[in-house]
Motif scaffolding. Structure first.
Motif, PDB file in Angstrom:
ATOM      1  N   LEU A   1      57.050  50.834  49.153  1.00  0.00           N
ATOM      2  CA  LEU A   1      57.731  51.875  49.916  1.00  0.00           C
ATOM      3  C   LEU A   1      56.722  52.798  50.584  1.00  0.00           C
ATOM      4  O   LEU A   1      56.883  53.176  51.751  1.00  0.00           O
ATOM      5  CB  LEU A   1      58.651  52.677  48.988  1.00  0.00           C
TER       6      LEU A   1
ATOM      7  N   ARG B   1      60.981  61.267  51.811  1.00  0.00           N
ATOM      8  CA  ARG B   1      61.312  60.109  52.638  1.00  0.00           C
ATOM      9  C   ARG B   1      61.948  58.961  51.851  1.00  0.00           C
ATOM     10  O   ARG B   1      62.561  58.085  52.436  1.00  0.00           O
ATOM     11  CB  ARG B   1      60.050  59.601  53.338  1.00  0.00           C
ATOM     12  N   HIS B   2      61.775  58.971  50.518  1.00  0.00           N
ATOM     13  CA  HIS B   2      62.246  57.837  49.721  1.00  0.00           C
ATOM     14  C   HIS B   2      62.902  58.315  48.434  1.00  0.00           C
ATOM     15  O   HIS B   2      62.430  59.257  47.793  1.00  0.00           O
ATOM     16  CB  HIS B   2      61.074  56.906  49.355  1.00  0.00           C
TER      17      HIS B   2
END
Length: 459
Positions: A343, A365-366
């Protein structure tokens, strides 16, 4: 570099009162590094004990007219200079790329506190020596208290579980004592163990106490990463000693004998554990496995645990790791790391590969793999630094560790090699780069040789 290194640690003549206050604050800093579990809300921010106490020490040194010159000289030592460059680059990358300066600031502030802590510990040679003695004296008690906590918690099936957490992976209570989590408890234990067991002139009784207690403490933590890191550190120390010393083979073997004794007791202890079928409790009425909620406060100046899940990432909080700080060669934790790295690689392209994405921004973001709605976190130090600061940031981090090793006094090089190898393995699996113990250990490694050490080196 030699001139700066030699002049950083001062042996300043202090009055009785100044010396007492200074050493008292240094002792408080060392003690606070064991108290990662504890924080408090200050003006709406959750702040750790180990972050407040170093500020008191740095403030004392800056306002005291005798200590201020020593503090400023230490700031010009190569190691703090490289670390300053690392922190400065993180600030620059964050200002350019971070989607949320507030969330990034939690780690940036912590890094600045770490810099002040390192310089404060390096300002006085006596202070670094005192911190080293306190750390070495903690090894056996820290291990034995952990083992006692572990035994009591499992015998009482969690009815008495102060300093212990239930590990849903192994279905057993594990010791953390006053550390934030079992992995950090074990890491603190092995780092101080390495400094204690490898030092010149260690006595037989101290060797015996460490060799007996440390394996018990590691069993209590149920952290295999720590065992691997300790063995690696001892092995590197032994090899470096054997091939770098110019003394007789008998003297070299005598030098590494305490480390060999500890490795022997580790093998025996874990052999007994294996023969007994591991350490899982026989009573299956212990709590059923559930998913603990990873967390971090949404409005903090420094990362800290909280019982309520929020979206803010906290990569320094091992409680969010769901035991991913341990090593599972069956694919669980290794697979998790690979997924996280995959990721992270999505943003490591072009300019971001070189300059980073901003400090503490992966979770913006993840989500955490397998836990939708919870911010992701990178606990692998090299990957996290590469993501946050890019190749430039990772280069500065490597330069920092290289500078530490170069600046360590020659007779202490084998110890530094073993400790740094152990630390880098642990940080790759469960990073504790931000925690106070890291910077205390670096200062202790860098301190000048004492007269006793010089005498032993000549013998």
């Amino acid at each position: 570099m030699r001139i700066a290194t030699a002049s950083a640690f001062q042996r300043t003549s202090l009055t009785g009162r100044t010396r007492l206050i200074t050493l008292g604050l240094i002792a408080a800093v060392v003690v606070s590094s064991f108290l990662g579990r504890y924080d408090a809300e200050i003006l709406g921010f959750r702040v750790r004990v180990e972050q407040v106490v170093p500020l008191l020490l740095a403030g004392w040194m800056l306002v005291h007219p005798t200590l201020r010159p020593a503090f400023l000289r230490a700031l010009r030592h190569p190691v703090p200079l490289v670390f300053t460059a690392f922190v400065a680059w993180n600030i620059v990358a964050t200002l350019i790329f971070s989607p949320s300066l507030t969330w990034s600031a939690s780690i940036l502030v912590w890094l600045l506190i770490d810099l002040l802590l390192l310089v404060s510990m390096m300002a006085l040679a006596e202070g670094a020596e005192f911190a080293g003695r306190l750390g070495r004296l903690s090894v056996a008690p820290w291990a034995l208290v952990g083992f006692a906590v572990y035994v009591v918690a499992n015998l009482t099936r969690g009815q008495v579980a102060f300093g212990a957490d239930f590990d849903y992976l192994y279905e057993v209570y594990v010791a953390r004592v006053t550390a934030i989590e079992a992995n950090i408890y074990a890491s603190i234990l092995i780092f101080w163990t390495l400094l204690a067991i490898t030092r010149r002139g260690i006595g037989r009784w101290e060797t015996a106490a460490i060799a007996v207690s440390v394996p018990l403490g590691l069993v209590a933590s149920q952290t295999r990463t720590a065992v691997f890191s300790l063995v690696l550190g001892l092995a590197v120390f032994g090899l470096f000693t054997v091939f770098s010393l110019r003394s007789s083979w008998r003297e070299r073997v005598r030098r590494i004998a305490p480390a060999l004794v500890l490795i022997g007791t580790l093998v025996v202890t874990y052999g007994i554990v294996a023969a007994l079928g591991g350490t899982e409790p026989a009573d299956r009425t212990l709590p059923t496995a559930t998913t603990s909620a990873p967390s971090a406060p949404a409005t903090t100046s420094t990362a800290s645990p909280s019982p309520v899940p929020t979206r803010e990432p906290d990569p320094t909080n091992p409680e969010q790791q769901n035991k991913i700080g341990d090593v599972d060669f069956q694919g669980g934790t290794i697979g998790f790391r690979l997924e996280v790295a995959g990721l992270a690689a999505q943003e490591m392209k072009g300019v971001n590969l070189w300059f980073g994405n901003g400090t503490n921004t992966f979770g913006l973001r993840h989500d955490q793999p397998g836990t939708p709605g919870v911010s992701g976190h990178i606990i692998m130090l090299p990957v996290q630094v590469l993501y946050d600061g890019g190749i430039v940031g990772l280069g500065l981090l490597i330069a920092l560790f290289v500078t530490v090793f170069v600046c360590v006094p020659r007779p202490r090089k084998p110890i530094a090699a073993g400790l740094l190898a152990s630390y880098l393995l642990s940080a790759t699996l469960t990073s504790m780069f931000w925690f106070a113990v890291t910077w205390i250990l670096i200062a202790v490694l860098l301190r000048p040789l004492t007269e006793d050490e010089r005498d032993l080196d000549r013998s």
